[in-house]
Write an enzyme that holds these catalytic residues in place. Structure first.
Site, mmCIF file in Angstrom:
data_model
loop_
_atom_site.group_PDB
_atom_site.id
_atom_site.type_symbol
_atom_site.label_atom_id
_atom_site.label_comp_id
_atom_site.label_asym_id
_atom_site.label_seq_id
_atom_site.Cartn_x
_atom_site.Cartn_y
_atom_site.Cartn_z
ATOM 1 N N ASP A 125 56.138 53.921 26.161
ATOM 2 C CA ASP A 125 57.094 54.800 25.474
ATOM 3 C C ASP A 125 57.735 54.045 24.317
ATOM 4 O O ASP A 125 58.044 52.861 24.447
ATOM 5 C CB ASP A 125 58.237 55.182 26.447
ATOM 6 C CG ASP A 125 57.709 55.917 27.670
ATOM 7 O OD1 ASP A 125 56.677 56.614 27.513
ATOM 8 O OD2 ASP A 125 58.258 55.768 28.755
ATOM 9 N N ASP A 130 68.167 52.496 24.458
ATOM 10 C CA ASP A 130 67.522 52.001 25.682
ATOM 11 C C ASP A 130 67.811 50.530 25.839
ATOM 12 O O ASP A 130 68.180 50.046 26.915
ATOM 13 C CB ASP A 130 65.983 52.127 25.539
ATOM 14 C CG ASP A 130 65.460 53.480 25.918
ATOM 15 O OD1 ASP A 130 66.204 54.225 26.577
ATOM 16 O OD2 ASP A 130 64.326 53.797 25.567
ATOM 17 N N GLU A 172 63.507 49.806 34.910
ATOM 18 C CA GLU A 172 62.361 50.604 34.448
ATOM 19 C C GLU A 172 61.894 50.100 33.106
ATOM 20 O O GLU A 172 60.744 50.237 32.718
ATOM 21 C CB GLU A 172 62.798 52.075 34.378
ATOM 22 C CG GLU A 172 61.698 53.074 34.103
ATOM 23 C CD GLU A 172 61.588 53.404 32.624
ATOM 24 O OE1 GLU A 172 62.536 53.121 31.888
ATOM 25 O OE2 GLU A 172 60.553 53.938 32.237
ATOM 26 N N GLU A 173 62.791 49.426 32.352
ATOM 27 C CA GLU A 173 62.454 48.933 31.013
ATOM 28 C C GLU A 173 61.820 47.548 31.027
ATOM 29 O O GLU A 173 61.380 47.067 29.982
ATOM 30 C CB GLU A 173 63.731 48.875 30.135
ATOM 31 C CG GLU A 173 64.258 50.239 29.719
ATOM 32 C CD GLU A 173 63.342 50.956 28.720
ATOM 33 O OE1 GLU A 173 63.330 52.189 28.707
ATOM 34 O OE2 GLU A 173 62.618 50.259 27.978
ATOM 35 N N ASP A 190 67.120 52.663 36.133
ATOM 36 C CA ASP A 190 66.546 53.161 34.883
ATOM 37 C C ASP A 190 67.735 53.256 33.935
ATOM 38 O O ASP A 190 68.590 54.123 34.101
ATOM 39 C CB ASP A 190 65.897 54.545 35.132
ATOM 40 C CG ASP A 190 65.204 55.062 33.881
ATOM 41 O OD1 ASP A 190 64.462 56.060 33.989
ATOM 42 O OD2 ASP A 190 65.428 54.483 32.784
ATOM 43 N N LEU A 210 68.356 54.195 30.811
ATOM 44 C CA LEU A 210 68.646 55.384 30.010
ATOM 45 C C LEU A 210 67.444 56.325 30.058
ATOM 46 O O LEU A 210 66.593 56.341 29.177
ATOM 47 C CB LEU A 210 68.975 54.993 28.565
ATOM 48 C CG LEU A 210 69.912 55.937 27.814
ATOM 49 C CD1 LEU A 210 71.219 56.166 28.568
ATOM 50 C CD2 LEU A 210 70.231 55.410 26.430
ATOM 51 N N ASP A 211 67.413 57.134 31.135
ATOM 52 C CA ASP A 211 66.275 58.039 31.313
ATOM 53 C C ASP A 211 66.419 59.256 30.392
ATOM 54 O O ASP A 211 67.521 59.762 30.190
ATOM 55 C CB ASP A 211 66.220 58.495 32.765
ATOM 56 C CG ASP A 211 64.994 59.354 32.997
ATOM 57 O OD1 ASP A 211 63.916 58.806 33.224
ATOM 58 O OD2 ASP A 211 65.119 60.590 32.858
ATOM 59 N N GLU A 249 63.486 56.465 39.667
ATOM 60 C CA GLU A 249 63.834 57.887 39.477
ATOM 61 C C GLU A 249 63.771 58.647 40.796
ATOM 62 O O GLU A 249 64.754 59.224 41.253
ATOM 63 C CB GLU A 249 62.875 58.512 38.448
ATOM 64 C CG GLU A 249 63.084 57.967 37.031
ATOM 65 C CD GLU A 249 61.923 58.268 36.075
ATOM 66 O OE1 GLU A 249 60.752 58.224 36.497
ATOM 67 O OE2 GLU A 249 62.194 58.544 34.886
#
Ligand code: P6P
Length: 337
Positions: A65, A71, A94-95, A116, A118-119, A283
């Protein structure tokens, strides 16, 4: 009209801690540090439209992404807020491709934070609500250093989970296994105040949330279930309304409060290799803990999300989550032979 008592999240967390006689305050400190990070991220998100930090960093994260500067900011903010308090032994984001170790110079604690930062961040420029999602576990390994094994867990081992939604207002929703509680940020005093005590999701909703653009890639069960929701039948309050924001925390939060079902099924273009999108650890598990505590359900269609033993940090799963009756109906369609 009786004024409802003003309860800050700090006070609520302490009250929750009192429910655990053996609690040491370590857990309370961890959650307090997290609320501080949430306030900083809220401030940056709310001025994103103005600040020069909009736009791409030109980097790409582990999932391919495009990484937006917010983020990066949110990820760094959480790491900096959480790495020195002495409450954590390891983190995973998640990053980040790999686990995040606590720097040697800082004390280590007994908890694990998976998050996560900044989903939904692809929606930042369109001013759509986005969110931070987190899960907290107790350390499992006993060696000198915590390892990736402390992060590869079953959702049932979570001691806390929550999310912060940056929308028309900033809200923090969390559970420690004693129900689900929501706090709205009052920016004028910089405090999260109890606004939604003991949230319960309606047993059945009238909303479904799915990206209909992927319909050709769905399995037959999902296709039949969505067609079923569109049929007219007043006894089961069909047709349902489609509400899909494309930002998981925003879609989940609306369904938690109003009732309904969110579906991100696997892509069956290659029936032999179904491809899921949403991440188990960052998530699915935290939102599954919340929805179950609120009386709802979270499944892959085949199994309970929280029973899945994570094998990889960035493992992806189909996510069917929301009102219990709706998820059970979906499972009947999905498992029809
Ligand atoms: P699609 C955002 O990128 C995200 O991870 C979730 O927040 C959201 O529910 C989902 O992806 C949207 O995916 O494929 O419908 O754009």
């Amino acid at each position: 009209m009786q004024k409802s008592r003003v309860v800050t999240i700090q006070r609520h967390i302490v009250e929750q801690e009192r429910l655990y006689p053996r609690a040491t305050g370590d857990f309370t400190g961890l959650l307090w540090d997290l609320t501080l990070a949430a306030k900083s991220i809220s401030r940056e998100v709310n001025k994103a439209g103005l600040a020069e930090i909009l736009g791409l960093t030109g980097e790409v994260n582990v999932h391919g992404d495009d990484v937006k500067k917010l983020d990066v900011y949110a990820n760094e903010r959480i790491c900096k807020a959480m790495d020195h308090g002495g409450h954590l032994c390891i983190m995973a984001s998640e990053e980040n491709e790999d686990v995040i170790r606590i720097p040697d110079e800082f004390p280590k604690g007994k908890y694990v934070l998976l998050f996560d930062p900044l989903d939904g961040s692809s929606n930042i420029d369109a001013n759509v609500s986005i969110g931070t999602i987190f899960s907290i576990y107790r350390r499992k390994t006993t060696g000198k250093e915590a390892t990736i094994e402390d992060c590869l867990r079953k959702g049932t081992e979570q001691v806390a989970a929550g999310y912060i939604i940056y929308g028309s207002s900033t809200m923090m929703v969390y559970t420690t296994g004693q129900g689900v509680h929501g706090f709205t940020l009052d920016p004028s005093i910089g405090e999260f105040l109890l606004s939604h005590e003991n949230i319960k999701i309606p047993q059945k909703g009238k909303i479904y949330s799915i990206n209909e653009g992927n319909a050709n890639a769905w399995d037959d069960g999902t296709k039949k279930y969505v067609a079923y929701l569109k049929e007219k039948d007043t006894t089961t309050e069909r047709p349902y309304s489609l509400r899909y924001i494309g930002s998981l925390v925003a879609d989940f939060h609306r369904n938690l409060l109003y009732g309904g079902i969110f579906l991100y099924p696997a892509d069956y273009k290659d029936p032999k290799k179904p491809k899921a999108k949403l991440r188990l650890l960052y998530e699915a598990n935290p939102l599954a803990f919340i929805v179950e505590q609120a009386g709802g359900m979270a499944s892959t269609g085949k199994e309970r999300i929280m029973d899945i033993q994570a094998a990889e940090l960035h493992q992806k799963v189909p996510l069917i989550i929301g009102s219990k009756e709706d998820v059970l109906t979906y499972e009947k369609f999905f498992n029809q032979k």
